[in-house]
Enzyme design. Sequence first.
Site, PDB file in Angstrom:
ATOM      1  CD  GLU A  69      -2.872   1.036   2.436  1.00 21.93           C
ATOM      2  OE1 GLU A  69      -3.522   2.047   2.763  1.00 21.93           O
ATOM      3  OE2 GLU A  69      -2.988  -0.065   3.009  1.00 21.93           O
ATOM      4  CD  GLU A  73      -3.559   7.319   5.071  1.00 22.99           C
ATOM      5  OE1 GLU A  73      -4.397   6.412   5.192  1.00 22.99           O
ATOM      6  OE2 GLU A  73      -2.529   7.399   5.761  1.00 22.99           O
TER       7      GLU A  73
END
Length: 601
Positions: A69, A73
Site C-alpha cells: 500500500e 492521506e
Amino acid sequence: MKAVGSLLILLLVFSSVIQCKHYKGAEYRTIEEYTYGRFEVRYKPANRPGVVSSFFTYHEITSETGWNEIDIEVIGRYKNMFQFNVISPGQQFHIRSNYVEFDPYEDFHDYAFEWTPAYIAYFVDGVEVYRQNGGHVSELVHPSKLMMNIWNPVYENWVGEWDDAYLPAFAEYDWARYWSYTPGTGNYGTDNNFSFGWKDDFTSFNPERWEKAEHTFGGNQADFIPENVVFNNGIMTLCLTSENDTGLRDVNPPQVMWVREKYDSSIDVLFSEEIDPVSGSVPSSYLISGVTISEALVHSNKKLVTLQTENYDPALGYNIIVRDISDDSEPANTLNVQAVSVTKMNPVSFPLKINVGGSEVGEYLADQEWSHEVEYGYMQGDVKNWGSIEINNTDLDEIYRIERKGIITYKLRVPNGTYDLKLLFAYNSSEFVAEKVFDVVVEGDLIRDNLDVSALGGMNTAYEVNTEVEVQDEIIDIYFPEEVDSNFVNAIEVDRISTGVGNRGFQTPDDFKLFQNYPNPFNGYTHFTYYLDRPGELGIKIYDLLGRIVFIKNIRNAVAGKGAFTWNAFDKNSEMINSGVYLLNATHSNKTHSMKFIYLK
C-alpha cells in the site's frame, strides 16, 4: 487506509457486505491493477477533525504477508500537514508526516507519487518533497488498484476526536492521472522514466475504468456506499454523511464548537463547518454582556472567526451568544442562536519547561494533549520509557529517559513576541543504529534537516536544539516530519525574549500585505501568501519585464486573515512563459502591492 492485523479482521475488511453503520463514506477505485508508475491527483480534502481524505494504491490481500500500500492521506485535524505512508508486507508502516506552507483545505493542489522498484517519491504541486528507498521498497511488487476515499476512523490519537456536528464532510477531486513506468523510453517524471497512460477529468462516472466501493473495514466508522460518490460540474466529490442524508447536500446549520479568549483581548470562535463570510463578519451576530464587539474577522479557512473587542476584562468569566450565522452551502443553512461559555486563558509563566511524554518533574510540567482548553500540548504520538538508564552530559536523567515518539506537532500558547526555544533529545535504544532521523520545523521554518540525534549526540547522551522564534498568532507550532523510522522529543523549554506591550500586543499585520513567494526561483509551481485586513476582492496579475500580462486571477470573495494561492506556470490560464524575472501585482481595497520573482526552466 489503516487496518489492524488478524486474518479474521482482514476478511471482514474486504467484505462487500454493508455493516449498517451510522455513517456513510465513499471510495472510488480502479477496476484495473497497476504495478509501478506515477500516480497523480488534484484534490481538496475535507477540513474536519476525525476525517481522512485519501489517494493511494492498494493490493487486495488475503494475509498480512502480502500487504502492499502507498498512501497520501490528509487528516482533517492538521492545518499544514498531510501524511505519506508506505505499508509493506507484515503490515510494516513507513510514515512521513509532511509539513506544507499552505492550508490544503482552502484550495485544490496537485499531489503525486512515483512507485518504482528502487524508490517511492512524493510530489506536491510538481515538486518532489520526500523519497523512500529503503529495503522495504523492493517488497512492493504486487499489482494494486488506485483508490480514493473519505472515512472517519475510530483512532482518536491518529485523527482526532470525532463529532457528529462535522457532518457532512466533502473531499473534492478535480482529476486523476496515471503514467506507466517505462525507464529509458518515457518522457515525463523523474529522469523521464514515465509514459502517459490516462487522465480522468471526473466529468462523469466511467464504469469501464472505475467502480464505486460497497464495503467497510475494522476501525472505520462508516460504510462505503455508491450514493456518496457524486459528479457535479467537473468535480468528483466523495461524501461522508449520516445514514439519512446521503449524497452532495447539507441540511445541517453550522454549530459553534468552542470560543476562547486570547492574550490581546480578542476572542476566537470556531465553527463546525465553513460559514458564509458575509454573515460571519457581522459584529452584531456575536453578543457578550458588557463587551463591545468592534469587528468580526473571518479567517481564510472560513471556520475560524476572530472577534476584536472593547472593554473586555480577562479577570471576568463570559458567555457568548452567536446568532444568524449561515454556512456556505446552497441553499444555506442558518444557525439561529447558540450560547457558549468563553474558555479562559491560563497564561503560562516563563521559562516554560515541559516533560514531553512524562509527568511533572521539578520545574518541568507534565505533558498533555493539545485542545482549545489548554496552553500547550502534543498532537499524536506514544510514550516510551527507557527505565533507569544513565544519561550522559546532564543531571536531568529522569527527563531524558522518557520520550514521546511518533509525534506530529507540539503547540504552545504564548503572547506575541520573540522567544528562545530549546528542544531536548536523547537517543536511547538497544542498538546504535540511525533508525530515528527527522526534520524539525518551527513556525514554518525548517530549523533542522535530517536530524540524527544518534550521530550528533551519541547513545544515551543529552542533545539540544536551540532556535529563536518570532510569534505573531499567539501559538508556537513545532512539527517533526519523519525521514527514517520515527521521530521523538524528550522535553521542550521556552523563554521570553520580548513581547508586545503589556504582553497583550497583537502583532499580525494591520493592513493588506503580500509576502515573498516560495520557492523562488521556481520551476513549475510557486506559492504566494497574503494577509487581508478585511474581506473583499483580491486581484492578481503577473507581468513579464516587457509589461505583458501572463496570468490573471480574481479571488472575488477573499476573506480576512492569512491566505495563499499557487501559480502553475504551465496552467491553462497562463501564457507560455520563458525563464526570467516576473512581477506580481496584488490589488485589494484600492491598495496594490508588488513583488519580483524568478522563473527558471
